[in-house]
Write an enzyme that holds these catalytic residues in place. Structure first.
Site, short mmCIF file in Angstrom:
data_model
loop_
_atom_site.label_atom_id
_atom_site.label_comp_id
_atom_site.label_asym_id
_atom_site.label_seq_id
_atom_site.Cartn_x
_atom_site.Cartn_y
_atom_site.Cartn_z
N ALA A 117 0.82 -1.21 0.00
CA ALA A 117 0.00 0.00 0.00
C ALA A 117 0.86 1.27 0.00
O ALA A 117 2.08 1.21 0.06
CB ALA A 117 -0.93 -0.02 1.21
N HIS A 118 0.18 2.41 -0.02
CA HIS A 118 0.83 3.71 -0.08
C HIS A 118 1.68 3.99 1.15
O HIS A 118 1.35 3.57 2.25
CB HIS A 118 -0.21 4.81 -0.24
CG HIS A 118 -1.28 4.76 0.80
ND1 HIS A 118 -2.38 3.94 0.69
CD2 HIS A 118 -1.42 5.39 1.97
CE1 HIS A 118 -3.15 4.10 1.74
NE2 HIS A 118 -2.59 4.97 2.54
N ASN A 119 2.80 4.67 0.93
CA ASN A 119 3.64 5.17 2.02
C ASN A 119 4.41 4.08 2.77
O ASN A 119 5.04 4.35 3.78
CB ASN A 119 2.83 5.96 3.04
CG ASN A 119 2.84 7.45 2.75
OD1 ASN A 119 1.81 8.01 2.44
ND2 ASN A 119 3.99 8.06 2.80
#
Lengths: 340, 340, 340
Positions: free
Chosen positions: A238-240
């Site tokens: 996922a993001h980050n």
């Protein structure tokens, strides 16, 4: 290829006839006359006496097993690395295209390095920079302002979205998606509104991303996969998320938003890691685990919710004995009542 | 862009120097001089006093925290929505193509709306209708008799099969597959025979489908994803499933055939829902749960088999204490026998 | 189409007016006037008396239920197979292209069979052989030295890598990846080095591979999916796996390296099977199970770690009663102490 040449090529010590001809490489279970094979794992020992292979590559310090000089052996420090060399000689990698296919779409402002190989139906966006010796197979999409460094291979049907940065000697396998928007919305009055994801994805050198895996981009800031980390198929990052160097992420793992993972982490297949969790260096996470809180460095966890391996394995083995335990407790209760 | 302009753009109340120049948007952890950032979640409070950002967008009713007027703040009703507006100004979305790429294949009987943008190597089948302002990125396949309504974006390498109906302002992310045949066979004498899947898939307005997710079609009837529902990456939605409005399906979830799901359902990552199950409105399902029976509206369930959260969490925490419990029971048994 | 014609086509016994016109096929829940429907599963019984369908296809030996001759019925041996025939008549499959699209890239040394249909933006590599009546949808990548036998369909955006061998009448659904490198590295001094994967993938006749599923190739030797096995969406099959005939692998299952699986195995969604495990014939594995050791033929296992169904279901149902058990044991302990 003659055994003598092979021994020279992999720098090993031949015990057997240097003139024997080798036609192909096979696994020790399947190897027939004319094949060379190798034995690196103790599990293969049982095959050593019965293999029909013409030659077995073994570890320097392995116990001799040949009878009447058959099969021949080549002793090397690391049989796996020796076979690695040999495989590329017997089975050279094929290129999708000698140069840049006239059926590719290369934007005018894109810059191409030396000796690139770009297949048919590849789209390359504006301001994108492709390094030397990069191979891009057919049907790949590469967006705008992407950077791909020297020696990287991108396999068919991959999608690399805008501004992704990819280091040297990376492998992105078929169908993977790099830089898709993270799954973040603003929630208001029961509706979910899309937030533009304008952050980036950075994939460092020698990273490999498996087929049909996906690495999301964040709203701002970067999702980073550091040097030498290998990711298997159908994995969701996922993001980050930040994954540090030389980690191993097996198939179908899911890593939720903003997870920070240390070096040399190993994650078994289908495990899931909750958002914002911090995983230390040298952590091992068992297959199908559900990690719900931070894991300190060097620890091995498994199960759901993930707990230290010994504790978790014991608990899950006792789980199957619950029927028995319930009976024992009922028995005791009878006794207790009778005693009263 | 000057802070004064930004405050005006997002309709907020500026506390600070309106002439400060902002060059980019950053997260509160990473923000440096020249950046504007935002704080919408209590978890970000700890950064407020130490951030180097030039400005922080905060909620109207948040407690003041600036010292000596630094950083500047802009107070708004919803910081997330404010940043949403700002992101699109700082990072405008790039188009894959101004109009219809001459390298796309558009069937003769397909109808194109106004101001469509269709990239290279896109295939669009017979009788398909594309609405106004639709963006289709390169390497997308769209079959026959598909309808895509106004303002929808289809990202690279997506596959949309025959007769799929897609509403307004939908986003289908890279590599997703919409309308593949459901997994239903007739079984006879140990063999499995394919059943033609002639049903449809309907994706209503404002739905988003994540990268590499797949929505199957049924034999007859429709698989339906209703208005405003958001689906993350690598999700499997089987044939004949109906997901009602404004639900949230996180990555790697699997929904088996003929499941009916209510409004505002939230499903955590890697959860699985068995076939023909009915999920009520406002249900929340924890990550990695295995849902084996219907769930009534408003309930939160987790674990395998999924049970109400409090009960399930307690049971799973006690699971790890089973070794201790087995010891305690053995101890009691000893005592009981001694008593006899 | 008139009911009389339909009864003839599917070889069934019509009870009703042969002149009734049927316009489409619908499920029994949704069927309206003009529709023909079918009831093969006992679960559909409840709809028989209330359906508005003009005709229901039922099993030969099902109990009569029509009132005043409505709805009409057609009695057949296998209602599912009857509808199978009918669906293809009402909804004929559409072809992506009549012959070989001029927008496809066919390598010079590739050989095409008779009556092949190859869509736009398809890439076919050197020495690849395509059989008769093969359909390849747009945007598919097929590498070098691949063999695809007669009657096989390859859906959009599929990737088939070098030397893969695919039998007759196979279906590879959209976005699937066949022949990607297995996830095997040599580990030395904390670094992981890629091993060339030069083995093959063999997909036998009548196999189906779901959308976005992936079958990996091994270093040497073959990954084999045998005759008639059906694989759902988002499934991961690692290198060197052998799956025997007529097995069923449901969505999001993960099968690790070198697993050997028997005939007629059925695996529920999201289950995982550890590497080198041997699964016997006629084994059933429940959804989300984690299989950690060999499973003998004919057994049904579920849970994590997977255990025989009855035992596992009982254990997991008792898991939810652990809070109660802990209380009971505490109660007993109080009593025991009091007794002393």
């Amino acid at each position: 290829m003659k055994l003598g040449e092979i021994a020279k090529l992999i720098g090993g010590k031949l015990n057997g006839d240097a003139d024997i001809l080798i036609s192909h490489i096979a696994s020790i279970e399947d190897a027939k006359e004319g094949a060379i094979t190798w034995a690196s794992h103790p599990r293969y020992k049982k095959w050593l006496n019965s293999t029909s292979a013409s030659c077995v590559i073994v570890s320097e310090n392995s116990i001799p097993f040949t009878k009447n000089g058959r099969p021949a052996t080549i002793r090397v420090e690391n049989p796996d690395l020796a076979v690695y060399k040999l495989l590329r000689v017997f089975y050279p990698e094929s290129l999708p295209c000698k140069e840049i296919s006239p059926q590719a779409h290369i934007s005018e402002s894109a810059k191409m390095g030396k000796e690139v190989s770009i297949g048919a139906f590849v789209f390359i966006g504006e301001q994108t920079v492709i390094g030397d010796n990069v191979i891009i197979y057919p049907n790949v999409y590469i967006g705008n302002e992407v950077k791909i460094d020297n020696g990287t291979h991108i396999y068919p049907n991959v999608t690399i979205l805008d501004k992704t940065i990819i280091g040297r000697n990376v492998r992105i396998y078929s169908g993977a998606v790099i830089g898709t928007d993270g799954f973040a919305y603003t929630h208001s009055k029961g509706k979910h509104t899309h937030i533009p994801h304008c952050g980036g994805v950075i994939i460092e050198e020698y990273v490999e991303i498996g087929a049909l895996s996906t690495i999301a981009r964040s709203v701002v800031g970067n999702t980073i996969i550091k040097k030498g980390t290998k990711i298997d198929n159908l994995v969701h990052i996922a993001h980050n998320v930040v994954i540090d160097e030389h980690s191993i992420i097996t198939a179908q793992v899911g890593v939720a938003g903003s997870v920070k993972m240390g070096k040399n982490v190993v994650i078994g297949g289908q495990a899931g890691i909750g958002d914002h969790i911090v995983i230390g260096d040298n952590v091992t996470i068992g297959g199908q685990s559900g990690v719900t809180k931070d894991v300190k460095q060097g620890i091995t966890v498994c199960g759901y919710p993930a707990a230290p391996r010994r504790q978790s394995n014991l608990a899950y083995s006792l789980l199957m004995k619950l029927p028995e335990l319930f009976k024992r407790v009922s028995e005791i209760e009878k006794n207790c009542f009778n005693n009263k």
